[in-house]
Structure formats: structure tokens, C-alpha cells
Design a protein around this motif. Structure first.
Motif, mmCIF file in Angstrom:
data_model
loop_
_atom_site.group_PDB
_atom_site.id
_atom_site.type_symbol
_atom_site.label_atom_id
_atom_site.label_comp_id
_atom_site.label_asym_id
_atom_site.label_seq_id
_atom_site.Cartn_x
_atom_site.Cartn_y
_atom_site.Cartn_z
ATOM 1 N N TRP A 150 0.880 -1.176 0.000
ATOM 2 C CA TRP A 150 0.000 0.000 0.000
ATOM 3 C C TRP A 150 0.917 1.225 0.000
ATOM 4 O O TRP A 150 1.570 1.520 0.994
ATOM 5 C CB TRP A 150 -0.869 0.021 1.248
ATOM 6 C CG TRP A 150 -1.767 -1.167 1.435
ATOM 7 C CD1 TRP A 150 -1.391 -2.477 1.564
ATOM 8 C CD2 TRP A 150 -3.187 -1.149 1.537
ATOM 9 N NE1 TRP A 150 -2.488 -3.277 1.737
ATOM 10 C CE2 TRP A 150 -3.618 -2.487 1.737
ATOM 11 C CE3 TRP A 150 -4.153 -0.135 1.507
ATOM 12 C CZ2 TRP A 150 -4.957 -2.839 1.882
ATOM 13 C CZ3 TRP A 150 -5.488 -0.481 1.654
ATOM 14 C CH2 TRP A 150 -5.889 -1.818 1.831
ATOM 15 N N SER A 151 0.977 1.962 -1.088
ATOM 16 C CA SER A 151 1.902 3.091 -1.186
ATOM 17 C C SER A 151 1.231 4.396 -0.787
ATOM 18 O O SER A 151 0.011 4.546 -0.875
ATOM 19 C CB SER A 151 2.448 3.208 -2.613
ATOM 20 O OG SER A 151 1.431 3.648 -3.491
ATOM 21 N N LYS A 152 2.047 5.356 -0.363
ATOM 22 C CA LYS A 152 1.532 6.683 -0.019
ATOM 23 C C LYS A 152 0.849 7.340 -1.212
ATOM 24 O O LYS A 152 -0.141 8.064 -1.061
ATOM 25 C CB LYS A 152 2.677 7.572 0.480
ATOM 26 C CG LYS A 152 3.176 7.219 1.866
ATOM 27 C CD LYS A 152 4.246 8.213 2.308
ATOM 28 C CE LYS A 152 4.729 7.924 3.728
ATOM 29 N NZ LYS A 152 5.764 8.889 4.161
ATOM 30 N N ASP A 153 1.382 7.092 -2.400
ATOM 31 C CA ASP A 153 0.812 7.711 -3.601
ATOM 32 C C ASP A 153 -0.641 7.307 -3.805
ATOM 33 O O ASP A 153 -1.453 8.101 -4.301
ATOM 34 C CB ASP A 153 1.631 7.322 -4.835
ATOM 35 C CG ASP A 153 3.020 7.945 -4.832
ATOM 36 O OD1 ASP A 153 3.225 8.902 -4.058
ATOM 37 O OD2 ASP A 153 3.882 7.470 -5.591
ATOM 38 N N GLU A 154 -0.965 6.053 -3.452
ATOM 39 C CA GLU A 154 -2.358 5.604 -3.587
ATOM 40 C C GLU A 154 -3.313 6.522 -2.844
ATOM 41 O O GLU A 154 -4.337 6.958 -3.377
ATOM 42 C CB GLU A 154 -2.525 4.192 -2.999
ATOM 43 C CG GLU A 154 -2.025 3.065 -3.842
ATOM 44 C CD GLU A 154 -2.285 1.737 -3.151
ATOM 45 O OE1 GLU A 154 -3.277 1.632 -2.407
ATOM 46 O OE2 GLU A 154 -1.484 0.807 -3.345
ATOM 47 N N PHE A 155 -2.970 6.808 -1.588
ATOM 48 C CA PHE A 155 -3.876 7.555 -0.721
ATOM 49 C C PHE A 155 -4.021 9.011 -1.157
ATOM 50 O O PHE A 155 -5.010 9.665 -0.843
ATOM 51 C CB PHE A 155 -3.388 7.486 0.730
ATOM 52 C CG PHE A 155 -3.452 6.098 1.312
ATOM 53 C CD1 PHE A 155 -4.635 5.617 1.848
ATOM 54 C CD2 PHE A 155 -2.346 5.282 1.321
ATOM 55 C CE1 PHE A 155 -4.707 4.348 2.382
ATOM 56 C CE2 PHE A 155 -2.407 3.999 1.849
ATOM 57 C CZ PHE A 155 -3.597 3.530 2.381
ATOM 58 N N ALA A 156 -3.031 9.521 -1.875
ATOM 59 C CA ALA A 156 -3.050 10.924 -2.274
ATOM 60 C C ALA A 156 -3.602 11.138 -3.675
ATOM 61 O O ALA A 156 -3.714 12.286 -4.135
ATOM 62 C CB ALA A 156 -1.632 11.498 -2.203
ATOM 63 N N SER A 157 -3.975 10.064 -4.380
ATOM 64 C CA SER A 157 -4.327 10.198 -5.796
ATOM 65 C C SER A 157 -5.817 10.234 -6.075
ATOM 66 O O SER A 157 -6.229 10.241 -7.241
ATOM 67 C CB SER A 157 -3.699 9.042 -6.592
ATOM 68 O OG SER A 157 -4.114 7.790 -6.060
ATOM 69 N N GLY A 158 -6.642 10.261 -5.031
ATOM 70 C CA GLY A 158 -8.080 10.393 -5.234
ATOM 71 C C GLY A 158 -8.735 9.222 -5.933
ATOM 72 O O GLY A 158 -9.739 9.390 -6.642
ATOM 73 N N LEU A 159 -8.213 8.028 -5.722
ATOM 74 C CA LEU A 159 -8.763 6.848 -6.401
ATOM 75 C C LEU A 159 -10.202 6.570 -6.002
ATOM 76 O O LEU A 159 -10.964 5.986 -6.779
ATOM 77 C CB LEU A 159 -7.890 5.623 -6.108
ATOM 78 C CG LEU A 159 -6.507 5.633 -6.768
ATOM 79 C CD1 LEU A 159 -5.655 4.484 -6.238
ATOM 80 C CD2 LEU A 159 -6.644 5.535 -8.282
ATOM 81 N N ASN A 160 -10.588 6.968 -4.797
ATOM 82 C CA ASN A 160 -11.966 6.738 -4.347
ATOM 83 C C ASN A 160 -12.971 7.628 -5.072
ATOM 84 O O ASN A 160 -14.180 7.438 -4.930
ATOM 85 C CB ASN A 160 -12.084 6.938 -2.833
ATOM 86 C CG ASN A 160 -11.580 8.286 -2.374
ATOM 87 O OD1 ASN A 160 -10.641 8.839 -2.958
ATOM 88 N ND2 ASN A 160 -12.176 8.830 -1.322
ATOM 89 N N ARG A 161 -12.474 8.569 -5.864
ATOM 90 C CA ARG A 161 -13.367 9.450 -6.633
ATOM 91 C C ARG A 161 -13.397 9.093 -8.113
ATOM 92 O O ARG A 161 -14.031 9.774 -8.909
ATOM 93 C CB ARG A 161 -12.943 10.911 -6.460
ATOM 94 C CG ARG A 161 -13.010 11.404 -5.019
ATOM 95 C CD ARG A 161 -12.824 12.910 -4.935
ATOM 96 N NE ARG A 161 -11.512 13.321 -5.409
ATOM 97 C CZ ARG A 161 -10.424 13.387 -4.644
ATOM 98 N NH1 ARG A 161 -10.487 13.049 -3.357
ATOM 99 N NH2 ARG A 161 -9.257 13.781 -5.145
ATOM 100 N N ARG A 162 -12.698 8.028 -8.493
ATOM 101 C CA ARG A 162 -12.621 7.640 -9.898
ATOM 102 C C ARG A 162 -13.602 6.515 -10.195
ATOM 103 O O ARG A 162 -13.757 5.577 -9.393
ATOM 104 C CB ARG A 162 -11.203 7.204 -10.247
ATOM 105 C CG ARG A 162 -10.132 8.248 -9.949
ATOM 106 C CD ARG A 162 -10.366 9.542 -10.746
ATOM 107 N NE ARG A 162 -10.164 9.357 -12.166
ATOM 108 C CZ ARG A 162 -9.017 9.604 -12.798
ATOM 109 N NH1 ARG A 162 -7.964 10.063 -12.123
ATOM 110 N NH2 ARG A 162 -8.910 9.404 -14.088
ATOM 111 N N PRO A 163 -14.263 6.529 -11.359
ATOM 112 C CA PRO A 163 -15.247 5.493 -11.688
ATOM 113 C C PRO A 163 -14.628 4.155 -12.081
ATOM 114 O O PRO A 163 -15.323 3.130 -12.128
ATOM 115 C CB PRO A 163 -16.021 6.101 -12.863
ATOM 116 C CG PRO A 163 -15.036 7.033 -13.509
ATOM 117 C CD PRO A 163 -14.218 7.600 -12.379
#
Length: 385
Positions: A150-163
Motif C-alpha cells: 500500500w503506497s503513499k501515492d495511492e492515498f493521495a491520488s483520489g482513487l476513491n473518486r474515480r469510476p
């Protein structure tokens, strides 16, 4: 809970669909064509050369670290290990290897984005309180680990807002039709995971956290940060990757097991989520993407699974020498209707028939209902020639 117990037919069907979509992409097809297990039998073993020979060698000597969708990061790390350098490493043209690793890096990147997007559907994301996400644990280290980090970049990239997982179609080289299928198949997997017991239990564990439990989780993360600092790791083992990885795993387990009450429930629930993803969208997905449909193999001396222990033992001929740890198979045995994943390969001596290849494999519960029937049948010694 064993992660294999939380796999519904719908989840397996969705993973199969997504793997098929990936396997149609130009990048996957190019990399898959170079892998030793996809070569004809006469081009394996001591007949292998180049990239296939290198991957085969590393599979043999560092199998547990050689994840199909992590070759880009694993192979350079393994090549730097002195314990492997003197084990007859095959010669590979360095320009060819560099080009191949660049392509493998795109594949690994697409997988990381996909995993990150699926993780982003967890309750509370991106604020996850799990101590396992402290720096330098097996789940966050940039060094050698058997886990999908689980990388820091994941949490900062707004993946939870992507379809859908962004950039994946471009990384895989998919055409417009393939890109639509990749997105739709990923959403299928996301919906199936959201219904899983692991996802539901994690949501419940989050809602049960009180202030004391949150402080206990913060304290556990601080303890792991200190105990897994660069200095602490170097004091334990300054160079060798495997001992450092074992130290990380032992330390993380020790700290998690020291928790109690709702904090322990939350940490354990997070662990179940991670293990479910590692099994389904890590190890099994990678096998399906790069190696395709599992073979159906003839088996004998089958040791059927015990309740709560989905491990089956078996022997097989003449294909045994060509099976690999991590490989998915269908067993030609009515007692095991689901596919299995090979976890251990050893040799057994029979006083009458001599040496046999013996395997232990994890039963992938509900794949028999979720996946298509096998079409690749390996003949047995008893079949007519």
C-alpha cells in the motif's frame, strides 16, 4: 478467517472476466509470450535461454518472491542478492533485459493502480487507522516483501473518486473497445468485493472504534514506526533481503497481537481485507492474466481437505515435473470440484514405484461454480497413446 473462505462465485466470476480483459491487451500478450511456463516443454529446463531462462532460474531459487505481476520490481532486487549470484545465473543480454523490465514495469504499474482503486472502496478511506500501514511494514516497504504494498501515492491520488482504475487501459495498450471492457470488468470486481464478509466486517469494525481504541491504534503505529526504522532494521540485518523481510513480518505480527478490544478487531479486520485481496486480486489474478486457463491434471493419492483447512495433497504423472508453485490447476478428482493453487512441491519415495512428485495446494472455494469448465486436459500415463 481463512481468505479462501470469503470467496463467492460472483467474486471469482468477476476476477475471471477482468483477467480475460487484461489478457487480450498487447502488453500482457507480449510479456506472457516470454515466460517459461508458456513455452513448449522442449524449450524449458536446460533448453531455456534468455529471459525465459532467467525467470525460470529465479522461480526455482526465489519462488515465494516471484509474483507474476511484480517481475519489474522483484527481478532487479533478486539479482542484487549475493546468495543468488553464485547459483548459476543464466546469461541475458542486458539491453534485452532492460527493455523487458520496462514493459514489465507498465504491467506492474497497471496492477498497482487497480489494487489501489479496489482498496479505495474501503470504509473510512483514505483515512485508514490500521497499524499495518506504518512505514516499513511488509505492507508498505519498498524493499523485498511477499505482500502487495500500500503506497503513499495511492492515498493521495483520489482513487476513491474515480469510476474505474485510471491509466490502466493506456498502460496495457488497450484499444477503445478493450478499454471499455477493462473498466466494466474492474467495476464488477469492486461490486463483488463490497459484498464480501471481509469488506462488511471492516466497515463494522470501523464503526465500533471508540476514542480509546483509536489511541491504541495510533500507539501501535508509533511502535511499529520505531521498531522498523532504518536503524533498527540495519541492526538486525544490514544487507540480506530475506532476513529483513522476516523481521518486518514478525515485528508487525507481534504488535498487532498485543492489541485488545475494538482496536484488535479493527486491525484484524484490516488484515482479512488485505489477505483477501492478496489471494484473489494478487496471486490468482496474476496467474490468470499471464498464464491463462488452468490445466486439468490427472491425480492420484489425493488427500482431501479437512474442515477449516482448505489444503489438498496429491501426486500426478507425467506432468509433475512441469508444475510450478503458485500455478492454478483443476484436479481430475470428484472430491475436489474447485480449482486449486499449488503451494508446495516435494518428492516422495515409494518402494514399489520409486520417486513421485507430491504437491500440496490451496482449494479456491467456489471457483467450480464461478469459473468456466476446464478445456485443457493433460493426459495421464493410463490414457491410450
Amino acid at each position: 478467517m481463512n481468505p479462501g473462505e470469503d470467496t463467492s462465485p460472483d467474486l471469482w466470476a468477476a476476477i475471471w472476466r477482468l483477467a480475460e480483459a487484461w489478457s487480450q491487451s498487447p502488453l500482457v500478450q507480449e510479456i506472457a509470450a516470454t515466460l517459461p511456463r508458456n513455452q513448449p516443454f522442449e524449450k524449458r529446463g536446460d533448453k531455456a535461454v534468455g529471459i525465459p531462462a532467467l525467470v525460470q532460474h529465479l522461480d526455482l531459487h526465489a519462488g515465494m518472491m516471484m509474483k507474476p505481476l511484480m517481475y519489474a520490481s522483484r527481478i532487479p532486487a533478486l539479482l542484487s542478492q549475493p546468495l543468488l549470484a553464485g547459483l548459476g545465473m543464466p546469461a541475458v543480454d542486458q539491453d534485452e533485459l532492460r527493455d523487458w523490465l520496462q514493459k514489465a514495469a507498465k504491467l506492474e504499474g497497471a496492477h498497482r493502480v487497480t489494487l489501489g482503486w479496489l482498496r479505495a472502496s474501503l470504509a473510512g478511506y483514505p483515512i485508514l487507522r490500521a497499524p499495518q500501514l506504518a512505514p516499513s511494514t511488509p505492507l508498505t516497504t519498498e524493499e523485498m516483501t511477499t505482500r502487495y504494498i500500500w503506497s503513499k501515492d495511492e492515498f493521495a491520488s483520489g482513487l476513491n473518486r474515480r469510476p474505474a482504475p485510471p491509466t490502466v487501459p493506456d498502460l496495457l495498450g488497450a484499444d477503445p473497445k478493450g478499454a471499455v471492457e477493462l473498466d466494466e470488468a474492474a467495476r464488477d470486481v469492486g461490486r463483488a468485493l463490497a459484498k464480501s464478509r471481509a469488506w462488511v466486517d471492516f466497515r463494522g469494525a470501523l464503526h465500533s472504534l471508540d476514542d480509546d481504541a483509536k489511541e491504541a491504534l495510533r500507539a501501535a503505529r508509533r511502535e511499529l514506526t520505531e521498531r522498523l526504522s532504518a536503524e533498527a532494521l540495519d541492526d538486525h540485518e544490514p544487507k540480506l533481503a530475506l532476513p529483513r523481510a522476516e523481521y518486518r513480518s514478525h515485528t508487525m505480527t507481534e504488535v498487532i497481537e498485543s492489541l485488545t478490544g475494538p482496536a484488535r478487531v479493527y486491525a484484524d479486520a484490516f488484515g482479512e481485507v488485505d489477505r483477501l485481496l492478496d489471494l484473489t486480486m494478487g496471486d490468482i489474478f496474476g496467474e490468470l492474466v499471464l498464464f491463462g486457463e488452468p490445466w486439468r491434471v490427472p491425480v492420484f493419492n489425493v488427500e482431501t481437505p479437512k474442515p477449516g483447512e482448505p489444503i489438498v495433497g496429491f501426486e500426478t504423472q507425467p506432468i509433475g515435473a512441469f508444475l510450478a508453485t503458485g500455478q492454478i490447476l483443476w484436479l481430475q478428482n470428484e472430491a475436489v470440484p474447485d480449482a486449486v493453487r499449488v503451494e508446495l512441491h516435494s518428492m516422495k519415495m515409494d518402494q514399489v514405484e520409486g520417486m513421485h512428485d507430491h504437491f500440496e495446494a490451496r482449494v479456491l472455494l467456489n471457483t467450480g461454480e464461478g469459473w468456466p469448465a476446464a478445456t485443457i486436459q493433460i493426459p495421464s500415463n493410463d490414457d491410450p497413446q
